[in-house]
Write an enzyme that holds these catalytic residues in place. Sequence first.
Site, PDB file in Angstrom:
ATOM      1  N   TYR A 139      41.517 102.979  54.881  1.00 44.79           N
ATOM      2  CA  TYR A 139      41.141 101.408  54.543  1.00 44.79           C
ATOM      3  C   TYR A 139      40.142 100.664  54.202  1.00 44.79           C
ATOM      4  O   TYR A 139      38.946 101.034  53.393  1.00 44.79           O
ATOM      5  CB  TYR A 139      41.222 101.304  56.310  1.00 44.79           C
ATOM      6  CG  TYR A 139      40.960  99.916  56.827  1.00 44.79           C
ATOM      7  CD1 TYR A 139      41.945  99.073  56.712  1.00 44.79           C
ATOM      8  CD2 TYR A 139      39.779  99.477  57.305  1.00 44.79           C
ATOM      9  CE1 TYR A 139      42.200  97.351  57.639  1.00 44.79           C
ATOM     10  CE2 TYR A 139      39.036  97.769  57.920  1.00 44.79           C
ATOM     11  CZ  TYR A 139      40.507  97.057  57.548  1.00 44.79           C
ATOM     12  OH  TYR A 139      40.268  95.916  58.096  1.00 44.79           O
ATOM     13  N   ASP A 167      34.063 103.049  48.580  1.00 38.42           N
ATOM     14  CA  ASP A 167      33.656 102.063  50.028  1.00 38.42           C
ATOM     15  C   ASP A 167      33.196 102.467  50.450  1.00 38.42           C
ATOM     16  O   ASP A 167      33.661 104.028  51.525  1.00 38.42           O
ATOM     17  CB  ASP A 167      35.106 101.851  50.262  1.00 38.42           C
ATOM     18  CG  ASP A 167      35.631 101.211  51.940  1.00 38.42           C
ATOM     19  OD1 ASP A 167      34.299 100.959  51.359  1.00 38.42           O
ATOM     20  OD2 ASP A 167      36.318 100.203  51.953  1.00 38.42           O
ATOM     21  N   LYS A 191      29.225  96.457  57.407  1.00 34.48           N
ATOM     22  CA  LYS A 191      28.291  96.986  58.346  1.00 34.48           C
ATOM     23  C   LYS A 191      27.234  97.348  58.914  1.00 34.48           C
ATOM     24  O   LYS A 191      26.145  97.016  59.021  1.00 34.48           O
ATOM     25  CB  LYS A 191      29.302  98.846  59.200  1.00 34.48           C
ATOM     26  CG  LYS A 191      30.909  98.084  58.770  1.00 34.48           C
ATOM     27  CD  LYS A 191      31.932  99.545  59.500  1.00 34.48           C
ATOM     28  CE  LYS A 191      33.390  98.712  59.572  1.00 34.48           C
ATOM     29  NZ  LYS A 191      33.932  99.184  59.081  1.00 34.48           N
TER      30      LYS A 191
END
Length: 431
Positions: free
Chosen positions: A144, A239, A267
């Site tokens: 994702y 990522d 994050k």
Amino acid sequence: MANDRSRQLMSRARRVIPGGVDSPVRAFKSVGGTPPFIVSGKGPRITDADGQSYVDYVGSWGPLILGHAHPGVLRAVKAAAAKGTSFGAPTELEIELAERVCKALPSVDCVRFVSSGTEATMSALRLARGATGRRRILKFEGGYHGHADALLVGAGSGVATLGIPGSPGVPREFTRLTVSAPYNDLNAVESAFKRWGDDLACIIVEPVAGNMGCIPPEPGFLSGLREICDRHGSLLIFDEVMTGFRVAWGGAQRRFKVRPDLTCLGKVVGGGLPAAAFGGRRDLMKQMAPDGPIYQAGTLSGNPLAMAAGITTLDELAKPRSYETLEARATQLTEGLTALAADAGVEFTTVTLGGMFGFFFHPGPVRNFEDAKKAHEGRFRRFFHQMLSHGVYLAPSPFEAGFVSLAHRPSEVAETLEAARIAFRSAARVR
Ligand SMILES: *Cc1c(COP(=O)(O)O)cnc(C)c1O
């Protein structure tokens, strides 16, 4: 049920917000029931609208590595807010955070801040395509990378397949250039490159997969990707929105000693406020506007409150033994869970990396998304709800990683394991 207030709030929310939530997985669709509405958090705990308190292993899906309402982060955000919340002009706080990021990640010479992980990966892809003059990208099934059109592709299994859109509203034409392959499968990547190698701009990969449950890279997988990219003149994008400053200081690239060309962060780097980033080799980053022709922008990018939260968070994490503490705590949890599952006669497997962990109701090994999908869904669902009713808040899906923070003490983990003892016994009865 003692969740009357949350249920009232959910029916009110549903009238004005689709599904009552601003991000789908919050709605508890894969586990059923009504999600608790959260009113506050402190350290390792959150409290819901019905006054129920939980030990939290979601941590806002990763950012809250210092725990909720960390006093230092609050101080920094308040101080920044008092001076003005946004200027749309350069500020020194952006340099402060950029310098910390570049120092921690050896592959990153320059970094640009954005507001979400989705923006970071979307921008990194544009840069990879712009810099190589190629069109195609390769991602992994179950990986994702936010919800940009080209990345909403899960499709296929076994061998590399052409992208099929993962959502209505994404035209087939927009994902035709996305190639997907099974995670941990270098052969599939080789065959994709054999076929499309001279048009593949990049590989984008979660160096530790965290969005199909938590699945670590097998030895040689990440270095194999590096080698394939080098051989074909493609760029390697890590990522690290989830893994950056989570699995180690400097992220998975430091832990596994593989150097990507570009890195996406999010994050933890925003310390619980909306900040994310993409960065990498100077010669590539110089091709971004205004130095170069590749366009990307953001009204609130590098927002001072988010920069302040990020700086404080990284400075806390830079202190000695942070990651040893996080990993010790996560290991106490996963080893405890493994033992309790065995006692209850439940097939179960776990992973721990720094402050990140995962578990599957499956005997393992779990190497990729196909394996992850074979885990026992009914047992997960029962376990999840038992844990929730005993005051433990886990991610409401079997395809999510779990997170511990520096605020989690051995006593909270022990409390969690007490709840798990009951939850496993209950899960064992699900056939
Ligand atoms: C969360 C996540 C994203 C998306 O970040 P948002 O801030 O939710 O847009 C991208 N990549 C990975 C690996 C993530 O875990």
